[in-house]
Write an enzyme that holds these catalytic residues in place. Structure first.
Site, short mmCIF file in Angstrom:
data_model
loop_
_atom_site.label_atom_id
_atom_site.label_comp_id
_atom_site.label_asym_id
_atom_site.label_seq_id
_atom_site.Cartn_x
_atom_site.Cartn_y
_atom_site.Cartn_z
N LYS A 1 -28.84 93.38 -14.93
CA LYS A 1 -27.91 92.14 -15.42
C LYS A 1 -28.07 91.43 -16.25
CE LYS A 1 -23.96 90.12 -12.87
NZ LYS A 1 -23.60 89.17 -11.89
N SER B 1 -18.93 90.79 -10.76
CA SER B 1 -19.51 90.43 -11.73
C SER B 1 -20.38 91.28 -12.52
CB SER B 1 -19.87 89.52 -12.63
OG SER B 1 -21.19 88.72 -11.26
N SER C 1 -20.13 89.32 -5.96
CA SER C 1 -20.74 90.97 -7.50
C SER C 1 -21.60 91.84 -7.69
CB SER C 1 -21.23 89.29 -7.78
OG SER C 1 -19.78 88.45 -8.50
#
Lengths: 512, 490
Positions: A79, A154, A178
């Site tokens: 990420k 996210s 997330s």
């Protein structure tokens, strides 16, 4: 069958037996990314050449009979909010679009040490704020099961990359759900470890007391492998837990005898989609058929979770994001243009005789801060900075922040009480399957409710795992969430693996 | 006190702790390095970095707090103080807000010249925080450049906040002197004000007793930018008088005007108002979620207390008792610091005369140190040589004023005592020679012999000059003794 359809465990077995090389694995994933990521947009950047180079070095070492680490040549997607020396780390924000970290995050060091191959950086909501991936400054990621739908957030890019077979393993972060929420919406396995289980050093902070790095994978077995590689105490993170790391990948096959699952009454209230409820209740039956018992219990403060979260997280974020002021790095407004404009404003005001208004004008430095931040941050990030700034300001601190801390302790108390009765808490991860892109963008409050079932674990600091337990009629994945007491990741992984051995939801592949 | 008012003073002192590394990272804290060379991702606030507390800094802070008679909190946490400034890279400073690690202490001050009564100055709290960086503004030749040096960022500071217990600039000066002395004795700071290791802000107002018995209290002013203790003293005296005069003009009292910040202009010798916004800053303090709270057990506090060593106040008393010296002498010696004290005690032990050793130290040694601009550690006269010199005086080789000449020669030339004596042509006059000389002079001054016989022994003094003319190395005291002895036999 393409290598990209294999699980990490399968690939690793082949790699270690030298039936396949890391270069071949990386090539297959690169080809897959090139073929499908134009539709999914899970990656912000991927560097096939760099990955191949890493893969080749590992292959060579293995060929020479040298020792190879736990992930021995498996590609991992990361990420885009975890720092790696010399590489862009954008947090999907215009603010950091040009930011190259001068150092390695602890988990990057750890992944290098176990011979993971870095495949690329996955998309996310800006600074990890959001539950749909629509807040990325570089455009949304699409759900591989239905490209018109959001992948969740996210860590939406991280989940979508695994679901679309563009990576077997990926690193996400979970501040209010997330990892778990996108794992649920994309039909993959995602684990949010206990707070402090994985070092946060090098993770660009959103809300420090809630953020936690964790693995996303196709199976619990694969998640165990990745967690084993990244967990552990770090002297550079004073909130990191100093406890030994179990060999998750080796204990995962031991089934849990006499497993007691807790069903939280409050998780099955109004708002829960009937298809989701049906799938989750079906999952309970699977566990019962495997010898588990289910006990209904209450977590009376769960209903305050979202409200509490949306005080604490923005407060911490407002402070954590203050460093993006255009002074030391990141985005800075065009200062020459800004100064011209400032001079113009002052001139026209004095011409109009508004000397008081001239005094009220920003000085150049203040204007530079304001304008850099106004231009660099997206709407959701600004909204949360405003919320946090307000809640921490004099006169409101006690009513908001302090009160939220007290409720946070009550929520932790609910967990402590629950885990005296059951081994794991089981329930839904989202109220509905993935919604359409754009559907909730105009309504921030309804967007905040997507964290309903996940935020409490972050507030309490406990771990949770999510994996697919069914599909909706429109063929969208539905996830089951298990939550465990602090540091009981082993229990989560073994329970998830038990389920995955008895079912095949996790083996389904999106129609891309 | 001739002023028609009482000055009320409280001081906030920021002390840079002498740690090897910064408060939350491993960077060096050495002063004077090239800009931005002592920085790392943590202290420059790079995204993703995390602070980790430096235990050494916490221990030095505890040491100071215990020496200041403070309570040590069993539980203490770190807070963020949020504000924007280019030399504050994180956008917040890590400090301690509502739960400082120490509180409620005191420091005793006194004045050996007895210009004020000995008193206790209360310490409200002492807490730890990180320093910010330094902005350097270059506005010469129409430029508007600002440069940031982050070397100092994250340096550990101990903020010591006193009660408003001081009543004069003199008391404030005494407090600062005593505090600085304590800090240097503890070895927790070098207290170098030029390098910013010790920074002082003063809160001051005056209380004016009116004829009706009612006391008018002027609005409190905070004075900043004072870069020496002398400046603090001058600024406080100026500010008290200024407030008194302002009150006579406008009659404003505390509460009728918000607290003002003024800066001290050392050239013009005045305080000037500093620019400030009308609204007070809202720092939005909250506990730093990146740092775990610190718990301190009693055993740790005891261990630190054990490690304190002898503090200046106790040392003064010990020197007075052991060496039978005055409070003034012991204060002067102790205030010079531990190396000076050690020089003194070695000297006093060797010559077995505390008072003489103290006189030499407080007068001659100190004067020479000042003239040469040196410290006792670098002083050119080794203890052994000074011992030699004093022993010669004790043996009657020459008197103290002659010994001073020798001492001056020793400092100037770096020679030993014996060499310096030789260089000055001072030769010890033999006893027999002295007797012969005395007999000679007495014979030539029968009037004086008579005077002495009639009990005016001081008359012998006038013979010394004559003897010195004949032999400049004559020890006056011994010569006088011999004269009296011979007259007694006449």
């Amino acid at each position: 069958m393409s290598l990209t359809d294999c699980t990490a465990a399968e690939l690793l077995a082949d790699l270690n037996a030298r039936r396949v090389s890391s270069v071949e694995v990386v090539k297959d994933f690169s080809a897959r990314i090139e073929r499908v990521d134009s539709k999914v947009k899970a990656f912000l950047r991927y560097d096939g050449d760099a990955a191949l180079k890493q893969a080749k070095a590992i292959d060579d070492r293995r060929a020479r009979g040298g020792s190879v680490g736990l992930l021995g040549g498996l590609p991992v997607a990361v990420k885009d909010l975890i720092c790696a020396r010399g590489e862009l780390t954008t947090c999907a924000s215009k603010m950091l679009a040009n930011f190259r970290a001068p150092y390695d995050a602890t988990i990057v060091e750890k992944l290098r040490a176990v011979d993971a191959v870095f495949l690329g950086r996955t998309n996310m909501d800006e600074f990890a704020m959001g539950g749909s991936n629509e807040n990325s400054a570089f455009g949304p990621t699409h759900n591989p099961w239905n490209l018109n739908c959001i992948p969740g957030g996210s860590s939406g890019g991280a989940a979508a990359a695994v679901a679309a077979r563009m990576a077997t393993l990926s690193i996400g972060t979970d501040t209010g759900g997330s990892i778990r929420q996108p794992a649920g919406l994309c039909g993959v396995t995602g684990l949010k470890p206990t707070y402090g289980r994985v070092s946060r050093y090098g993770l660009v902070a959103f809300a420090s007391s809630l953020d936690q790095i964790g693995p996303l994978a196709r199976t619990a077995e694969d998640a165990a492998l990745l967690l084993e590689a990244i967990a552990g105490h770090d002297p550079r993170d004073s909130t990191s837990v100093d406890a030994p790391v179990p060999k998750y990948s080796q204990t995962i096959n031991q089934p849990l005898a006499g497993l007691k699952l807790g069903l939280v009454r409050e998780h099955f209230g109004p708002g829960l989609d009937s298809e989701v409820e049906a799938a989750v209740r079906e999952a309970f039956k699977v566990y019962q058929s495997l010898g588990a018992t289910v006990k209904e219990l209450s977590m009376p403060h769960a209903k305050y979770g979202v409200a509490t979260y949306y005080v604490i997280a923005p407060c911490e974020a407002s402070s954590n994001l203050a460093r993006y002021d255009g002074v030391h790095y990141g985005y800075r407004t065009d200062v020459a243009k800004m100064n011209d404009r400032l001079a113009e404003e002052a001139k026209s005001m004095s011409a109009a005789g508004h000397s008081a208004a001239v005094d009220q004008l920003d000085n150049s430095l203040v204007r530079m801060y304001r304008q850099s931040r106004a231009e660099g941050f997206g709407a959701e990030v600004k909204r949360r900075i405003m919320l946090g700034t307000y809640a921490l300001s004099a006169g409101y601190y006690d009513a908001y922040y302090l009160k939220a801390l007290k409720v946070r302790r009550l929520i932790r108390g609910d967990y402590d009480a629950a885990f005296k009765q059951v081994d794991l808490i089981a329930g839904p991860v989202t109220t509905t399957p993935a919604f359409k892109i754009g559907e909730k963008m105009g309504d921030p409050l309804s967007m905040y409710l997507v964290d309903l079932y996940t935020v409490s674990a972050n507030l309490a600091g406990v771990g949770g795992i999510v994996f697919p337990c069914g599909f909706s009629r429109s063929n969208l994945p539905i996830g089951l969430q298990l939550q465990a007491p602090p540091l009981a990741e082993e229990r989560l992984l073994r329970a998830a693996h038990m389920f995955q051995k008895a079912t095949d939801w996790h083996t389904r592949k999106p129609p891309l | 006190m001739s002023e028609p008012y009482t000055t009320i003073i409280g001081l906030e002192v920021h002390v840079q702790l002498q740690t090897h590394t910064k408060l939350f990272c491993g960077c060096s804290t050495k002063f004077g390095a090239a800009p931005n060379t002592q920085t790392c991702p943590v202290c420059i606030g790079m995204p993703g970095t995390l602070p980790v507390m430096n235990c050494e800094a916490f221990e030095l802070g505890m040491k100071t707090a215990i020496a200041l008679n403070c309570n040590i909190a069993p539980f203490t946490k770190w807070d963020r103080k949020n504000y924007y400034y280019p030399d504050l890279p994180k956008g917040y400073q890590i400090s301690q807000y509502d739960l400082p690690f120490s509180f409620d202490g005191y420091l005793e001050i006194s004045d050996s010249k007895e210009r004020f009564e000995p008193k206790r100055i209360g310490i409200i709290r002492a807490h730890l925080e990180e320093d910010a960086g330094k902005s350097m503004h270059d506005e010469a030749h129409g430029k508007a450049d600002s440069r940031i040096d982050l070397n100092r960022t994250g340096t550990p500071l101990l903020e010591i906040v006193s009660q408003p217990d001081m009543r004069s600039a003199l008391e404030a000066r005494a407090y600062l002197n005593e505090l600085k002395l304590l800090l240097t004795y503890l070895g927790v700071s070098d207290c170098n004000m030029q390098e910013g290791s010790l920074r002082v802000d003063a809160n001051v107002n005056v209380h004016i007793e009116r004829p009706d018995g009612h006391v008018a209290k002027t609005p409190i002013v905070e004075i900043k930018n004072m870069n020496s203790f002398r400046a603090v003293e001058k600024a406080l005296a100026f500010e008290a008088q200024r407030q008194y005069e302002a009150w006579q003009e406008d009659g404003l009292v505390i509460g009728q005007r918000p607290k003002q910040t003024r800066g001290w202009d050392d050239q013009a010798n005045v305080t000037r108002p500093q620019r400030h916004k009308e609204e007070s800053s809202d720092y939005r303090y909250f506990p730093d979620p990146d740092l775990v709270p610190v718990t301190v057990v009693q055993e740790k506090i005891d261990a630190v207390r054990e490690s304190l060593g002898e503090l200046p106040a106790d040392l003064r008393k010990r020197l007075e008792a052991t060496y039978i010296i005055s409070a003034y002498d012991s204060e002067v010696i102790v205030n010079q610091g531990l190396p000076f004290v050690s020089y003194f005690t070695q000297l006093a032990d060797a010559v077995k005369d505390g008072k003489t050793a103290a006189n030499w130290m407080t007068q001659d040694v100190l004067r020479m140190m000042n003239e040469c601009g040196t410290t006792i550690e670098k002083f050119s006269v080794p203890i052994g040589e000074l011992v030699d010199l004093i022993r010669r005086v004790q043996a009657g080789d020459f008197n103290t004023s002659r010994a001073r000449e020798v001492f001056t020669e020793m400092v100037a030339s770096g020679k030993s005592t014996a060499e310096s004596i030789a260089a000055l042509g001072i030769i010890k006059v033999d006893e027999s020679e002295l007797y012969a000389l005395a007999g000679e002079v007495l014979a030539a001054n029968l009037k004086i012999v008579d005077d002495i016989k009639s009990g005016k022994s001081q008359a012998a003094g006038s013979l010394i000059g004559q003897a010195k003319k004949k032999n400049p190395n004559v020890n006056p005291n011994r010569f006088r003794e011999i004269c009296l002895e011979l007259v007694g036999k006449m």
